[in-house]
Design an enzyme around this catalytic site. Structure first.
Site, PDB file in Angstrom:
ATOM      1  N   GLU A 125       0.762  -1.212   0.167  1.00  0.00           N
ATOM      2  CA  GLU A 125      -0.035   0.042   0.116  1.00  0.00           C
ATOM      3  C   GLU A 125       0.849   1.459   0.001  1.00  0.00           C
ATOM      4  OE1 GLU A 125      -4.091  -1.139   1.963  1.00  0.00           O
ATOM      5  OE2 GLU A 125      -2.532  -1.040   3.663  1.00  0.00           O
TER       6      GLU A 125
HETATM    7  C1  ACM Z   1      -2.145  -5.323   4.161  1.00  0.00           C
HETATM    8  O1  ACM Z   1      -3.369  -5.498   4.636  1.00  0.00           O
HETATM    9  N1  ACM Z   1      -2.133  -4.192   3.545  1.00  0.00           N
HETATM   10  C2  ACM Z   1      -1.135  -6.351   4.151  1.00  0.00           C
END
Ligand code: ACM
Length: 672
Positions: A313
Site C-alpha cells: 500500500e
Molecule cells: C495489508 O493488508 N495491507 C497487508
C-alpha cells in the site's frame, strides 16, 4: 459368530472415533482402541533422549497443564528412564537455539494398556505430541482418562503463522505471550510480529533511539523484552518473524527521522486509520545508509532467518510531489512508481541479505525481476500466490485469513491455500506454497478484546494449515472449536472472560442479564464496514457493545440450525421448545434492556436495535406457529412482517442482529 462380533465392534467403533477426536487440528491418522489409560495422582512420565533443558521445561509445563485440566495434584518431578511410566517420551535430536522453517514436526502417540508412548524426531514433534495428549484427556465414570489410540501426525504446511499488529493499538508483552501459548496449542509455528506503522514504532532501537522515543507514545518493546518473547516462543516451537513495513506505512519513523521521508514534514504519529501518503525516499542514499544500520541492528536482535519488509500500500503521492524523485525516475528509466518501488526493494533486499536474512514482503513486492529466494505473502488473493508460484517464488497465503474482518470461522476454514489455481500447477510449483498466516490487524482491538478476535476462530485456520485438505466437515469443526475455545481460556487466553467483563462495564451496577441476552445474538459489522461508521482514531475508547460483541454468535448459529430443521419438518419436540424459548426470550428482552440503555453513553444507538430484535422475534414466534401448522401467511401480515424484518436487517451502532436471516427464512417459507 466371530465375524458378527467384529462387525459389531466396527459399528460400535464409530462413536469412539468421534470421542477420541476432540483434537484440533485433526491429526493425519487416528486409530482409536477400546480401553483407557487412567490418569490419577500416580501418573508418571519418563524422557528418553539427550538431556535438554528446553525439553524438560516443556514437560514440566505439560504436567502443570494436565494438573490444571484435571484438578489432580501430580508429582512434577518427572523421573527419567522409568520404563514403567504412564507416558514415555522418546526423541532423537535436541532443539537448536531457535526453531527453523521445515524442521521435521512429526510425532507418533500410542496409548495402550501398557501406557502411553510419544515418539518424535525433534523438539517440535515432542511439543505437538504433548499438546495432542492433553486434548485426549477426558472425564469418565472412573475419573480422568485418555482413550487408547494410535496417532501418527505431521503438518500439511511447514509455515503456519499468526500476525499480530502491535502498532495500531499497543499490545504489551503479556498479550503476545498468552497468544503464543494459544498458537502452540493449535500447532501454529510462526509469530509474524508487525512492529512498525504510521501509528507507532514499537521496538527500541539503540542505533536510532528517536524511532521509538518519538514514534511510540512510550509504548514500545525494549530489546530485553523482544529477546524474552523470542525465547518464550522458541520454548513453544514458534519462530518469530519481525515485520518493519517500508517504504509506506512509515509515518511514525519520520517523527524522529524526517530525513528518510519523501516529503519535508514535520511528521506526527498518525492517529487515524487508513492508507497514508508518507513514504521513504527511495532515491536517497541517506535512506539506504539508515536502513543498512537499522536492519543490521534488527537482524542481530531477531534470530529467525526471515525478515519481513512489508512493502504494501504505497500511494506514491509523496513521490509524485517531489521533483527530485521525478528526476531520478526519468534518469533511471523507472517508468512508474511500481518500478521505483522495485528499485527500492532490490536495494533493501541487498541490505537484508548482507545481514544474513531472507526477505519476505506482501504481494506488492512481487516482480519477476527479483531473485527467487524471497517469499511473497499474499493478502489480495490466491491468484497472486499462484502467479508467484508459477514463476518460482515461495508464497504464503493471508488472503481469507484476516481475523479483523470479523468473518465466521467457517469462512476462514473454507479458504484453501492450494485452491484450484494452485492445483493446476506442477508439483514442484505447488511446493512453493509454504503455508499461510492469519492476521490480527489492530485498528479495532485493544489488549482487552484482542483475544476474542483471534480465538477461537484462529484454531480453524490453524487446522486448515495443519490437517489434510479433506478435513473439512464444518459442523465437526464447530463442535471442536467450542471445546478448543474452553481449553484456550484455561491456558490463559481471555476471549471468554473479557466478554463478560466488558458487558459488566457497560451495565455498571445493574445485572448484565438483558444486555447479555442481546449481546449473544449480535456481531460487529463485517469487512471494512466498521471504518465507515463512527469516526475512530487510535485514542477512541473501545468500550462499546461492538467491542465486546463476539465475532461469531454461537446462539445465532444454533438458532439457524433449529430453524432449518423446523422448515424441513424434522425438528424434535425438545428442539422446538428450545427454538420457541429463544424467540420468547428475545421478544421479551427489549423492555428489560431499555432502562439500561437510557442515559448510558456506552449504549448509544443500541435502543432501536434492541427494539428491532424484540419486534423481529415476535414476528418469528408467529411464523413458527404458521410453519408448524403448515399454514400460509395472511396477506395483511405479509407486508408488516416484511417491514419488521427489513428494519431489523439494517446494521446499527456497527452491529448486526444475527438471528434475523433465520427469521427471514421462516417468512420466506410461508409467504404466499
Ligand atoms: C495489508 O493488508 N495491507 C497487508
Amino acid at each position: 459368530m466371530k465375524n458378527i462380533i467384529s462387525l459389531c465392534f466396527l459399528v460400535a467403533c464409530l462413536p469412539l472415533i468421534a470421542v477420541s477426536q476432540n483434537i484440533m487440528p485433526v491429526p493425519s491418522s487416528v486409530q482409536p482402541g477400546s480401553g483407557y489409560l487412567r490418569i490419577d495422582s500416580s501418573f508418571s512420565l519418563s524422557i528418553h533422549g539427550k538431556k535438554n533443558q528446553r525439553i524438560e521445561a516443556a514437560v514440566l509445563r505439560f504436567l502443570k497443564r494436565l494438573s490444571s485440566q484435571t484438578g489432580i495434584l501430580l508429582r512434577i518431578d518427572g523421573g527419567r528412564y522409568n520404563a514403567a511410566a504412564s507416558l514415555v517420551i522418546r526423541y532423537d535430536t535436541t532443539p537448536d537455539s531457535f526453531p527453523r522453517l521445515s524442521e521435521d514436526e512429526s510425532y507418533s502417540l500410542h496409548i495402550a494398556e501398557s501406557g502411553a508412548r510419544l515418539d518424535a524426531k525433534t523438539f517440535a514433534g515432542v511439543l505437538y505430541g504433548l499438546e495432542t495428549f492433553l486434548q485426549l484427556v477426558e472425564v469418565g465414570a472412573d475419573g480422568f482418562r485418555a482413550r487408547h489410540v494410535e496417532i501418527e501426525d505431521q503438518p500439511r504446511f511447514p509455515w503456519r503463522g499468526l500476525l499480530i499488529d502491535a502498532c495500531r493499538h499497543w499490545m504489551p508483552v503479556e498479550v503476545i505471550k498468552r497468544n503464543l501459548d494459544g498458537m502452540a496449542m493449535v500447532k501454529m509455528n510462526v509469530l509474524h510480529w508487525h512492529l512498525s506503522e504510521d501509528q507507532g514504532f514499537r521496538v527500541e532501537s539503540k542505533k536510532f533511539p528517536k524511532l521509538h522515543e518519538l514514534g511510540s507514545d512510550g509504548n514500545y518493546y525494549t530489546q530485553r523484552e523482544i529477546r524474552e518473547v523470542i525465547t518464550y516462543a522458541a520454548d513453544r516451537g514458534i519462530r518469530v518473524v519481525p515485520e518493519f513495513d517500508m517504504p509506506g506505512h512509515t509515518t511514525a519513523w519520520f517523527v524522529g527521522h524526517p530525513e528518510i521521508a519523501s516529503g519535508p514534514g514535520p511528521y506526527q504519529i498518525e492517529r487515524k486509520w487508513g492508507v497514508f501518503d508518507p513514504s521513504m525516499d527511495p532515491t536517497s542514499e541517506t535512506t539506504y545508509k539508515f536502513l543498512d544500520t537499522f536492519i543490521g541492528e534488527m537482524a542481530a536482535l531477531f534470530p529467525d532467518e526471515y525478515f519481513h519488509i512489508g512493502g504494501d500500500e504505497v500511494t506514491g503521492k509523496q513521490w509524485d510531489a517531489n521533483p527530485q524523485i521525478q528526476e531520478f525516475k526519468r534518469k533511471n528509466n523507472l517508468n512508474d512508481n511500481h518500478a521505483l518501488q522495485v528499485y527500492f526493494n532490490r536495494r533493501v533486499l541487498a541490505i537484508v541479505k548482507k545481514h544474513g536474512k531472507k526477505m519476505i514482503g506482501w504481494d506488492e513486492i512481487f516482480h519477476p525481476d527479483l531473485p527467487k529466494d524471497i517469499i511473497v505473502q499474499s493478502w489480495r488473493g490466491q491468484k497472486f500466490l499462484a502467479e508467484g508460484a508459477k514463476q518460482g517464488y515461495q508464497g504464503l497465503l493471508s488472503f481469507g485469513y484476516y481475523l479483523d474482518l470479523i468473518r465466521p470461522a467457517s469462512y476462514h476454514y473454507s479458504i484453501e491455500p492450494a485452491d484450484s489455481t494452485i492445483k493446476s500447477l506442477s508439483s514442484d510449483q505447488q511446493k512453493k506454497i509454504l503455508g499461510g498466516e492469519s492476521c490480527m490487524w489492530a485498528e479495532y482491538v485493544t489488549p482487552e478484546n484482542v483475544d476474542s478476535r483471534i480465538w477461537p476462530r484462529n484454531a480453524a485456520i490453524a487446522e486448515r494449515l495443519w490437517s489434510v485438505a479433506t478435513t473439512n466437515d464444518v459442523d465437526d469443526m464447530y463442535r471442536r472449536l467450542e471445546i478448543t475455545g474452553k481449553r484456550l481460556e484455561l491456558l490463559g487466553l481471555t476471549h471468554r472472560t473479557s466478554y463478560i467483563q466488558m458487558l459488566e462495564r457497560i451495565a455498571g451496577v445493574q445485572s448484565i442479564e438483558p444486555l447479555k441476552t442481546f449481546a449473544d445474538v449480535v456481531e460487529p459489522v463485517k469487512g471494512y464496514e466498521r471504518g465507515r461508521t463512527r469516526p475512530h482514531t487510535s485514542l477512541t475508547p473501545m468500550n462499546r457493545l461492538v467491542d465486546a460483541a463476539r465475532p461469531e454468535s454461537d446462539v445465532a448459529r444454533r438458532f439457524a440450525r433449529l430453524v432449518e430443521e423446523l422448515i424441513a419438518g424434522r425438528i424434535s419436540n425438545d428442539d422446538k421448545t428450545l427454538l420457541v424459548g429463544f424467540l420468547k426470550s428475545w421478544s421479551d428482552n427489549d423492555p428489560k434492556l431499555q432502562p439500561m440503555i437510557a442515559g448510558n453513553q456506552l449504549l448509544d444507538g443500541i435502543g432501536p436495535l434492541s427494539k428491532d430484535l424484540s419486534d423481529a422475534a415476535a414476528v418469528g414466534l408467529r411464523l413458527v406457529e404458521i410453519v408448524s401448522s403448515s399454514g400460509k401467511l395472511a396477506n395483511e401480515d405479509a407486508i408488516s412482517f416484511k417491514q419488521v424484518i427489513e428494519r431489523a436487517e439494517k446494521p446499527r451502532a456497527a452491529l448486526l442482529l444475527m438471528v434475523v436471516p433465520s427469521i427471514k427464512k421462516l417468512y420466506t417459507a410461508v409467504v404466499q
